[in-house]
Design a protein around this motif. Structure first.
Motif: not given
Length: 279
Positions: A173-174, A207, A211, A176, A184, A219-220, A182, A205, A190
């Motif tokens: 994820a880009s 990360s 992040k 949080i 992006d 939103r993912i 999560l 996940l 996505v």
């Protein structure tokens, strides 16, 4: 940018090129004190050009991600440790999705000694890392290749992923947020990530803690949709409580202090937390 000194402009250019800057390195480069550099970084953070991290700063984010090659320099050691810890939890003889990201690539690098894996990916970098290994079968999702990072995105990739039901999904994820969302930057990416989550029995996940200091617009998913979170340092109280309440296993890949996002945060609940070294 108006109002910046020549040194601050140079610091910002370095951060844009490499993803992050560190106080000690900048102090040596500009032959000034660490205190002077910290003031420069604070000024840049006040203008929302940078975001502070331990020992330095990274480019602030909002609606556009860092260049892919620059992202490789951000938390590089942490990502490598996360990749090793995540790969250690993947058994031989299983199927898995791996999506786009510099951290998911580190997982792929750490999987090369595994046997009898089926890997489905929309990440050309992952495919290039794994296809030469005779005990790993690689399936690449079809569709449009994003020039910036080798991601295969769009409806064709999403449709192919929907044809599988795999044992594990490795996702990144880009950003949080404190509520466990999560996030992006690219809605096409996505859509692929959401298909990966929907078609995996276990979602992992991966990360790093930078992040937690970033933002992104799309939103993912939510933390509640994953089973395992592999990161580099103990979580702040809010996220730790979310993981604890949802039964999410948190694997800390490095011996680092807790991320402090809220000076007033209470002590975290004892989330299902394991050190990667003891896993």
């Amino acid at each position: 940018m108006a109002g910046l000194s020549h040194r601050q402009t140079e610091i910002l250019n370095i951060a844009r090129a490499f993803g992050r800057v560190m106080v000690e390195d900048l102090a040596k480069r500009f032959e000034v004190s660490a205190q002077t550099i910290r003031k420069d970084l604070n000024d840049l953070c006040d203008q929302r050009s940078l975001t502070r991290i331990h020992g330095g700063a990274i480019i602030a984010s909002g609606v556009e991600n860092l260049a892919y090659e620059a992202r490789r320099f951000v938390a590089a050691e942490e990502k490598k440790a996360i990749g090793a810890a995540a790969a250690a939890r993947i058994p031989n003889g299983c199927s898995l999705f791996i999506n786009i990201g510099t951290t998911t690539e580190e997982v792929a690098s750490a999987l090369t000694s595994h046997e009898d894996l089926l890997v489905i990916t929309n990440n050309l970098n992952v495919a290039m890392l794994l296809y030469r290994h005779p005990r790993i079968e690689v399936v690449v999702a079809g569709g449009t290749v994003r020039r910036a990072d080798g991601a295969v995105v769009g409806s064709t990739a999403t449709q192919l992923i929907g044809q599988f039901k795999v044992d594990y999904a490795i996702i990144g994820a880009s950003a949080i947020d404190e509520e466990g969302a999560l996030l992006d930057f690219d809605y096409r990416e996505v859509q692929v990530a959401q298909a990966i989550i929907a078609n995996a029995r276990n979602v992992m996940l991966v990360s790093d803690s930078t992040k937690l200091r970033r933002s992104a617009p799309v939103r993912i998913a939510h933390m509640s949709q994953i089973q395992t979170f592999v990161t580099d340092s103990p979580l702040p109280a809010g996220l730790a409580n979310i993981c604890h309440s949802r039964g999410i296993e948190v694997v800390v890949a490095m011996d680092k202090p807790q991320v402090d996002l809220d000076d007033n945060a209470a002590d975290a609940a004892p989330a299902t937390l394991r050190s990667a070294q003891g896993a």
